[in-house]
Design a protein around this motif. Structure first.
Motif, PDB file in Angstrom:
ATOM      1  N   LEU A 126       0.837  -1.203   0.000  1.00  0.00           N
ATOM      2  CA  LEU A 126       0.000   0.000   0.000  1.00  0.00           C
ATOM      3  C   LEU A 126       0.871   1.251   0.000  1.00  0.00           C
ATOM      4  CD1 LEU A 126      -2.775   1.461   0.346  1.00  0.00           C
ATOM      5  CD2 LEU A 126      -2.379   1.287   2.800  1.00  0.00           C
ATOM      6  N   GLN A 127       1.933   1.238   0.779  1.00  0.00           N
ATOM      7  CA  GLN A 127       2.782   2.413   0.902  1.00  0.00           C
ATOM      8  C   GLN A 127       3.722   2.607  -0.273  1.00  0.00           C
ATOM      9  OE1 GLN A 127       2.431   4.847   3.134  1.00  0.00           O
ATOM     10  NE2 GLN A 127       0.650   3.632   3.638  1.00  0.00           N
ATOM     11  N   LEU A 128       4.334   1.549  -0.736  1.00  0.00           N
ATOM     12  CA  LEU A 128       5.387   1.671  -1.747  1.00  0.00           C
ATOM     13  C   LEU A 128       4.874   1.542  -3.179  1.00  0.00           C
ATOM     14  CD1 LEU A 128       8.149  -0.340   0.129  1.00  0.00           C
ATOM     15  CD2 LEU A 128       7.953   2.150  -0.106  1.00  0.00           C
ATOM     16  N   ARG A 129       3.700   0.983  -3.357  1.00  0.00           N
ATOM     17  CA  ARG A 129       3.082   0.844  -4.681  1.00  0.00           C
ATOM     18  C   ARG A 129       3.943   0.041  -5.655  1.00  0.00           C
ATOM     19  NH1 ARG A 129      -1.697   1.663  -3.227  1.00  0.00           N
ATOM     20  NH2 ARG A 129      -2.499   3.758  -3.243  1.00  0.00           N
ATOM     21  N   ASP A 130       4.824  -0.764  -5.126  1.00  0.00           N
ATOM     22  CA  ASP A 130       5.682  -1.605  -5.950  1.00  0.00           C
ATOM     23  C   ASP A 130       5.869  -2.911  -5.189  1.00  0.00           C
ATOM     24  OD1 ASP A 130       7.977  -2.971  -6.943  1.00  0.00           O
ATOM     25  OD2 ASP A 130       8.699  -1.100  -7.840  1.00  0.00           O
ATOM     26  N   HIS A 165      10.276   1.791   9.556  1.00  0.00           N
ATOM     27  CA  HIS A 165      11.556   2.452   9.274  1.00  0.00           C
ATOM     28  C   HIS A 165      12.085   2.056   7.890  1.00  0.00           C
ATOM     29  CE1 HIS A 165      11.981   4.376  13.119  1.00  0.00           C
ATOM     30  NE2 HIS A 165      11.678   3.238  13.730  1.00  0.00           N
ATOM     31  N   LYS A 166      11.921   0.803   7.521  1.00  0.00           N
ATOM     32  CA  LYS A 166      12.377   0.342   6.197  1.00  0.00           C
ATOM     33  C   LYS A 166      11.581   1.031   5.093  1.00  0.00           C
ATOM     34  CE  LYS A 166      15.335  -2.518   7.932  1.00  0.00           C
ATOM     35  NZ  LYS A 166      16.744  -2.179   7.928  1.00  0.00           N
ATOM     36  N   ILE A 167      10.281   1.165   5.286  1.00  0.00           N
ATOM     37  CA  ILE A 167       9.435   1.832   4.294  1.00  0.00           C
ATOM     38  C   ILE A 167       9.814   3.309   4.189  1.00  0.00           C
ATOM     39  CG2 ILE A 167       7.073   2.607   3.806  1.00  0.00           C
ATOM     40  CD1 ILE A 167       6.123  -0.100   4.971  1.00  0.00           C
ATOM     41  N   ALA A 168       9.991   3.954   5.334  1.00  0.00           N
ATOM     42  CA  ALA A 168      10.375   5.364   5.327  1.00  0.00           C
ATOM     43  C   ALA A 168      11.707   5.542   4.595  1.00  0.00           C
ATOM     44  CB  ALA A 168      10.473   5.898   6.752  1.00  0.00           C
ATOM     45  N   ASP A 169      12.647   4.622   4.810  1.00  0.00           N
ATOM     46  CA  ASP A 169      13.928   4.688   4.096  1.00  0.00           C
ATOM     47  C   ASP A 169      13.728   4.558   2.588  1.00  0.00           C
ATOM     48  OD1 ASP A 169      15.243   4.973   6.505  1.00  0.00           O
ATOM     49  OD2 ASP A 169      15.901   2.867   6.604  1.00  0.00           O
ATOM     50  N   GLN A 170      12.878   3.605   2.180  1.00  0.00           N
ATOM     51  CA  GLN A 170      12.599   3.410   0.752  1.00  0.00           C
ATOM     52  C   GLN A 170      11.978   4.671   0.149  1.00  0.00           C
ATOM     53  OE1 GLN A 170      13.063   1.021  -1.482  1.00  0.00           O
ATOM     54  NE2 GLN A 170      13.298  -0.916  -0.397  1.00  0.00           N
ATOM     55  N   ILE A 171      11.009   5.234   0.835  1.00  0.00           N
ATOM     56  CA  ILE A 171      10.318   6.427   0.328  1.00  0.00           C
ATOM     57  C   ILE A 171      11.288   7.590   0.220  1.00  0.00           C
ATOM     58  CG2 ILE A 171       8.563   8.164   0.907  1.00  0.00           C
ATOM     59  CD1 ILE A 171       6.850   5.831   1.988  1.00  0.00           C
ATOM     60  N   ARG A 172      12.134   7.719   1.216  1.00  0.00           N
ATOM     61  CA  ARG A 172      13.093   8.833   1.197  1.00  0.00           C
ATOM     62  C   ARG A 172      14.121   8.659   0.081  1.00  0.00           C
ATOM     63  NH1 ARG A 172      12.965   8.274   7.445  1.00  0.00           N
ATOM     64  NH2 ARG A 172      11.496   9.924   7.960  1.00  0.00           N
ATOM     65  N   ARG A 173      14.416   7.426  -0.280  1.00  0.00           N
ATOM     66  CA  ARG A 173      15.420   7.167  -1.324  1.00  0.00           C
ATOM     67  C   ARG A 173      14.921   7.488  -2.727  1.00  0.00           C
ATOM     68  NH1 ARG A 173      16.585   1.476  -0.110  1.00  0.00           N
ATOM     69  NH2 ARG A 173      16.738   1.808   2.099  1.00  0.00           N
ATOM     70  N   GLU A 206       8.513  15.409   3.449  1.00  0.00           N
ATOM     71  CA  GLU A 206       8.897  14.110   2.889  1.00  0.00           C
ATOM     72  C   GLU A 206       7.783  13.539   2.022  1.00  0.00           C
ATOM     73  OE1 GLU A 206      11.774  12.202   6.244  1.00  0.00           O
ATOM     74  OE2 GLU A 206       9.672  12.477   6.811  1.00  0.00           O
ATOM     75  N   ILE A 207       6.557  13.639   2.494  1.00  0.00           N
ATOM     76  CA  ILE A 207       5.418  13.133   1.718  1.00  0.00           C
ATOM     77  C   ILE A 207       5.263  13.945   0.437  1.00  0.00           C
ATOM     78  CG2 ILE A 207       2.924  12.750   1.704  1.00  0.00           C
ATOM     79  CD1 ILE A 207       3.115  12.444   4.791  1.00  0.00           C
ATOM     80  N   CYS A 208       5.370  15.257   0.561  1.00  0.00           N
ATOM     81  CA  CYS A 208       5.244  16.131  -0.615  1.00  0.00           C
ATOM     82  C   CYS A 208       6.320  15.810  -1.650  1.00  0.00           C
ATOM     83  CB  CYS A 208       5.325  17.598  -0.202  1.00  0.00           C
ATOM     84  SG  CYS A 208       3.865  18.156   0.704  1.00  0.00           S
ATOM     85  N   ALA A 209       7.537  15.565  -1.207  1.00  0.00           N
ATOM     86  CA  ALA A 209       8.621  15.242  -2.136  1.00  0.00           C
ATOM     87  C   ALA A 209       8.378  13.898  -2.806  1.00  0.00           C
ATOM     88  CB  ALA A 209       9.964  15.234  -1.404  1.00  0.00           C
ATOM     89  N   GLU A 210       7.926  12.919  -2.042  1.00  0.00           N
ATOM     90  CA  GLU A 210       7.686  11.578  -2.581  1.00  0.00           C
ATOM     91  C   GLU A 210       6.573  11.581  -3.619  1.00  0.00           C
ATOM     92  OE1 GLU A 210       7.300   7.488  -3.355  1.00  0.00           O
ATOM     93  OE2 GLU A 210       8.984   8.691  -2.683  1.00  0.00           O
ATOM     94  N   LEU A 211       5.514  12.327  -3.346  1.00  0.00           N
ATOM     95  CA  LEU A 211       4.342  12.300  -4.218  1.00  0.00           C
ATOM     96  C   LEU A 211       4.210  13.522  -5.114  1.00  0.00           C
ATOM     97  CD1 LEU A 211       1.769  10.907  -1.626  1.00  0.00           C
ATOM     98  CD2 LEU A 211       3.103   9.638  -3.308  1.00  0.00           C
ATOM     99  N   ALA A 212       5.218  14.376  -5.107  1.00  0.00           N
ATOM    100  CA  ALA A 212       5.213  15.604  -5.908  1.00  0.00           C
ATOM    101  C   ALA A 212       3.951  16.423  -5.635  1.00  0.00           C
ATOM    102  CB  ALA A 212       5.369  15.287  -7.392  1.00  0.00           C
TER     103      ALA A 212
END
Length: 195
Positions: free
Chosen positions: A25-29, A67-75, A156-162
């Motif tokens: 749900l979070q990573l969509r991949d 924490h792993k998901i947050a790391d993925q999103i930030r990357r 962070e959310i804004c950057a991830e989802l533009a």
């Protein structure tokens, strides 16, 4: 370790499936989600000695996954098309709740909820909450979970989802509005029935 049964294959497989659902749900991949879940499970296994049973095993492992998901999103950064920002169903939903002046329709006004302490202790509440969360439009559910469960900050959310901060706030507002409506209809009214 406080919970030796926490490492049984059956419990771990059930937990892995729940984690995978959340990560997807979070990573969509699905591949990134699987990677995040595997890293979290490996981390839980590797640092099992640090689990002292102060919380449930599932809570502890999900904290690692967050924490792993947050790391993925930030990357990674992903662009979002403008058409994804507007959803006609949101407007239709809001029209059912509010009149032209922006006031609640009489039959849709929020009702008084029972004591939060009573609701928090009731496992049924969390089942209903999860069902309501799954009923959110995908984008709203994802943004809500990024903010409230994963704990990402607005930038962070804004950057991830533009998204702009305004778009983010609108999406969060709509998600919370839908959750309130769903919880009120599925949870609160059950207790009001004196049938």
């Amino acid at each position: 370790m406080a919970e030796s049964s926490a490492f049984s294959p059956e419990l771990n497989e059930q937990l892995r499936l729940q984690m995978l659902k959340f990560a997807t749900l979070q990573l969509r991949d699905p591949h990134l989600a699987e990677d995040a879940v595997q890293e979290a499970m490996l981390g839980a296994f590797r640092y099992a000695d640090s689990f002292h049973g102060h919380s449930a095993y599932k809570t502890w492992v999900f904290a690692i996954l967050k924490h792993k998901i947050a790391d993925q999103i930030r990357r990674r950064q992903r662009l979002t098309s403008v058409s994804e920002l507007h959803d006609d169903t949101d407007q239709q939903f809001e029209d059912t709740l509010f009149n032209q002046a922006g006031r609640w329709h009489k039959e849709e006004r929020p009702m008084r909820w029972s004591s939060p302490d009573d609701s928090l202790e009731d496992e049924r509440f969390w089942q209903v909450f999860e069902a309501c969360l799954e009923g959110l439009p995908a984008r709203q559910g994802r943004v809500f979970m990024m903010r409230e469960f994963v704990g990402l900050e607005s930038p962070e959310i804004c950057a991830e989802l533009a998204l702009t901060v305004s778009n983010l706030n609108v999406i969060l507002y709509r998600a919370r509005l839908r959750l309130r409506e769903c919880l009120e209809n599925r949870w609160q009214r059950q207790g009001d029935c004196s049938c």
